[in-house]
Design an enzyme around this catalytic site. Structure first.
Site, PDB file in Angstrom:
ATOM      1  N   LYS A  36       0.830  -1.211   0.000  1.00  0.00           N
ATOM      2  CA  LYS A  36       0.000   0.000   0.000  1.00  0.00           C
ATOM      3  C   LYS A  36       0.863   1.260   0.000  1.00  0.00           C
ATOM      4  O   LYS A  36       2.066   1.195   0.237  1.00  0.00           O
ATOM      5  CB  LYS A  36      -0.949   0.010   1.206  1.00  0.00           C
ATOM      6  CG  LYS A  36      -1.720  -1.256   1.420  1.00  0.00           C
ATOM      7  CD  LYS A  36      -2.742  -1.580   0.336  1.00  0.00           C
ATOM      8  CE  LYS A  36      -3.511  -2.822   0.761  1.00  0.00           C
ATOM      9  NZ  LYS A  36      -4.350  -3.429  -0.243  1.00  0.00           N
TER      10      LYS A  36
HETATM   11  C1  LIG Z   1      -5.212  -4.538   0.744  1.00  0.00           C
HETATM   12  C2  LIG Z   1      -6.673  -4.398   0.811  1.00  0.00           C
HETATM   13  C3  LIG Z   1      -7.402  -4.750   1.955  1.00  0.00           C
HETATM   14  C4  LIG Z   1      -6.864  -5.539   3.105  1.00  0.00           C
HETATM   15  O1  LIG Z   1      -5.734  -5.145   3.658  1.00  0.00           O
HETATM   16  P1  LIG Z   1      -4.750  -6.148   4.448  1.00  0.00           P
HETATM   17  O2  LIG Z   1      -4.021  -5.174   5.309  1.00  0.00           O
HETATM   18  O3  LIG Z   1      -3.913  -6.801   3.421  1.00  0.00           O
HETATM   19  O4  LIG Z   1      -5.560  -7.099   5.227  1.00  0.00           O
HETATM   20  C5  LIG Z   1      -8.757  -4.471   1.986  1.00  0.00           C
HETATM   21  N1  LIG Z   1      -9.367  -3.924   0.942  1.00  0.00           N
HETATM   22  C6  LIG Z   1      -8.722  -3.609  -0.196  1.00  0.00           C
HETATM   23  C7  LIG Z   1      -9.475  -2.991  -1.321  1.00  0.00           C
HETATM   24  C8  LIG Z   1      -7.351  -3.858  -0.306  1.00  0.00           C
HETATM   25  O5  LIG Z   1      -6.719  -3.584  -1.450  1.00  0.00           O
END
Ligand SMILES: *Cc1c(COP(=O)(O)O)cnc(C)c1O
Length: 417
Positions: A199
């Site tokens: 992210k």
């Molecule tokens: C990455 C992501 C998540 C979940 O995040 P994690 O920290 O990997 O559990 C939720 N929603 C979306 C749209 C994502 O891209």
């Protein structure tokens, strides 16, 4: 004579270093220093000062009153649903174009995810399709601010209020993004962010819920901290019963909070550079027949880019798919390729649970299908560099001019299946 690298031609960018793409994740001296400070302090978890500081700073950054730091951006969604009492027998509306977590959160609390289609330009949930999917069982809706755009929060909030639904903004891609002057995650009832490695702000793992509602903020804290109210150490007596909630240990650590607090300082400048390079690419891409960049939501400004997404129209390119395009672009050495979402219901876990979800529209999600299988992307670290942005343009130009070679490659892929 083959022109594309995928069919034996010369590679456009043989030296990846020339693209000048910064390392991801960031590893600065300031981050190292903050990590050491937390290490020396011994306050590694349990609502430590580093966590409290980051919660306050990040919530303010997104224009929300409260931040509740958690282990990842999946449990944040789960806790948001639990905080609103969503459970077995309830339905939760989610877009079909997202990461699995959005829909799994509903499954985890025993509710049924209901998939609805997206808008063809923003790739975010279509509010009209959302409204059409509402039943008396619907309790909540989780719009996703996909990649670099924002769901139409004005329409979604109006529909949700009319039908008495809670709105959880899945903002895992929307750090720093605003809708009509308000931060993602501060408009719905709860916002959910992820700090997983890929992210735009990351600490390996991590997540945060944002909200403006003090009661929900307290519930979210109880839910992640096995029922202890803020200010009480684990093992210390709780002054309050946990409001009938079965709570979890979904805590994160102070090390992650310290990393994120440092990253937050550099974030606006990095995001601005990505946005500048994205506009540079957009000018070229949107003038090419058959190519189109994901549109920003009408009122989404600024946008932070998680993945810059380029859709290639399967009619113009006569059935060329994402896998062939990813291979062709990747072979040229530029940092453009995959990483985007597939339709959630096509993921393995949902294949196993086909009787435990439903489609809002019995006709399925044709726009999701079209976008998901015919879109390539460039992830944010590659977008920071102008050289890399330029390489994406030159690569698309070359690949599109030699699309027959991609078609031959795709035929070979199909024959090998
Ligand atoms: C990455 C992501 C998540 C979940 O995040 P994690 O920290 O990997 O559990 C939720 N929603 C979306 C749209 C994502 O891209």
């Amino acid at each position: 004579m083959a022109k594309l690298a995928i069919s034996g031609g010369e590679k456009l960018y043989p030296d990846v270093k020339a693209l000048n793409v910064p390392d991801w994740p960031p590893r600065t001296d300031k981050m190292r220093k903050r990590l050491l400070e937390v290490f020396e302090s011994g306050a590694w978890s349990f609502n430590s000062p580093a966590e409290q500081q980051f919660e306050a700073e990040f919530a303010e950054f997104q224009n929300a009153r409260y931040g509740i730091f958690m282990a990842n951006g999946t449990v944040t969604l789960e806790c948001a649903l639990l905080a609103f009492g969503v459970g077995p027998g309830d339905e939760v509306i989610v877009p079909a174009f997202t990461w699995m977590a959005t829909a799994l959160a509903a499954s985890y609390v025993g509710a049924t995810p209901v998939f609805v289609d997206i808008e063809p330009d923003t790739f975010c949930m279509d509010p009209a399709k959302m409204e059409a999917a509402i039943t008396p069982k619907t309790k909540a809706v989780i719009p996703v601010h996909a990649y670099s755009s924002m769901a139409d929060m004005d329409k979604i909030m109006a529909i949700a209020r009319k039908h008495n639904l809670k709105v959880i903004e899945d903002s895992a891609h929307a750090h720093g993004t605003k809708w009509n002057g308000r931060g993602a995650g501060s408009i719905g009832d709860v916002g959910s962010f992820s700090f997983q490695q890929s992210k735009t702000m990351c600490s390996g793992e991590g997540g945060i819920c944002t909200t403006n509602d003090p009661e929900i903020a307290e519930k979210l804290f109880l839910l992640k901290h096995i029922g202890y109210v803020r200010g009480n150490k684990q093992g210390g007596g709780s002054q309050k019963p946990p409001q009938g909630l079965l709570c979890h240990n979904y805590r994160c650590t102070a090390f992650q909070a310290a990393l994120l607090a440092e990253e937050l300082k550099d974030f606006p400048e990095r995001a601005a550079r990505c946005a500048e390079n994205a506009e540079y690419i957009r000018r070229y891409v949107d003038s090419m027949p058959g190519l189109k960049m994901q549109a920003r939501g009408r009122l989404a400004d600024p946008q932070s880019f998680y993945i810059l997404s380029i859709h290639f129209d399967p009619e113009v390119f006569e059935g060329i798919r994402r896998d062939a395009m990813i291979a062709a672009c990747g072979a040229e050495g530029a940092m453009i390729g995959g990483g985007g979402h597939l339709p959630v219901y096509s993921q393995q876990l949902f294949n196993l649970r086909a009787d435990q979800y439903r489609f809002g529209d019995p006709a399925g999600c044709p726009v999701t299908e079209k976008i998901a299988w015919h879109t390539i992307g460039m992830s944010h670290p590659a977008l920071v560099s102008r050289e890399s942005a330029e390489a994406t343009i030159r690569t698309l130009e070359k690949v599109c001019a030699n699309i027959d070679e991609v078609r031959q490659y795709q035929a070979k892929l199909d024959a090998a299946k």
